[in-house]
Design an enzyme around this catalytic site. Structure first.
Site, PDB file in Angstrom:
ATOM      1  N   ASN A 104      -5.997  31.683  -3.100  1.00  0.00           N
ATOM      2  CA  ASN A 104      -6.363  31.060  -1.819  1.00  0.00           C
ATOM      3  C   ASN A 104      -7.296  29.877  -2.073  1.00  0.00           C
ATOM      4  O   ASN A 104      -8.038  29.860  -3.060  1.00  0.00           O
ATOM      5  CB  ASN A 104      -7.077  32.088  -0.939  1.00  0.00           C
ATOM      6  N   HIS A 106     -10.397  27.794  -0.225  1.00  0.00           N
ATOM      7  CA  HIS A 106     -11.356  27.997   0.861  1.00  0.00           C
ATOM      8  C   HIS A 106     -12.360  26.838   0.893  1.00  0.00           C
ATOM      9  O   HIS A 106     -12.910  26.469  -0.143  1.00  0.00           O
ATOM     10  CB  HIS A 106     -12.089  29.322   0.657  1.00  0.00           C
TER      11      HIS A 106
END
Ligand code: GRF
Length: 187
Positions: A104, A106
């Site tokens: 991911n 972020h």
């Protein structure tokens, strides 16, 4: 070929950066973009770049929705999943099916400002720097092992738009870099 799925819910600018980068990576195939929103711009980007795209709108429970996505991933023989603005937290069961294979991006220097609205939270904090984190996904919220972080400045005269634009520039450079590492077998 290393088969990648990009999961995204919104604008898809990071998905775009990954699609663009994949063109020059010999071992990477973006096998699909998976979006949970039919109307999201990432679906349009998939169309424009002729990237296979599957929309899996949320129906039923989280488990039922995740089962649909897991079946898609299995059918497509996906090796790695890149979350790019995917606005749902994946369950432990989901994450366990792809150990250390879900990544991911972020927009803060984790562990600071996890969760949603991180650009806004980091901007409001008025610290001289913020940054971008790319991490493995575990069952927590933005809590998985960090792969790379890069900071950027928060100038006093910045508007939230200036601040975000500076961050997104880093995002669009850093995420493709990780794809290159996967291509090179470095992750
Ligand atoms: C990015 O800021 C990313 O870091 C966060 O969600 C945003 C998605 O933007 N996880 P986009 O859809 O890639 O333009």
């Amino acid at each position: 070929m290393i088969r990648i799925a990009i999961m995204a819910s919104g604008n898809g600018s990071n998905a775009q950066a990954l699609i663009d980068k994949a063109q020059s990576l010999a071992n990477i195939e973006i096998a699909a973009i998976i979006s949970d929103h039919d109307k999201s711009y990432v679906v349009k980007r998939a169309e424009l770049t002729k990237t296979p795209c599957i929309v899996a709108e949320k129906t039923g429970t989280q488990d039922e929705h995740e089962d649909i996505i897991l079946n898609i991933l299995k059918d497509l023989n996906i090796d790695w999943i890149f979350l790019a603005g995917y606005m749902r937290i994946l369950s432990e069961d989901f994450v366990e099916k792809y150990p250390n294979k879900i990544i991911n991006i972020h927009p803060s220097l984790l562990p600071f400002f996890p969760g949603k609205n991180s650009y806004e939270d980091a901007f409001e904090a008025k610290l001289p720097k913020s940054g971008i984190t790319i991490h493995y996904v575990d069952e927590g919220v933005d809590s998985g092992e960090i792969i790379i972080q890069e900071s950027f400045e928060r100038l006093e005269e910045d508007t939230i738009e200036d601040f975000k634009a500076r961050g997104l520039e880093v995002e669009h450079r850093l995420y493709p870099q990780i794809l290159e590492w996967v291509n090179d077998g470095k992750l």
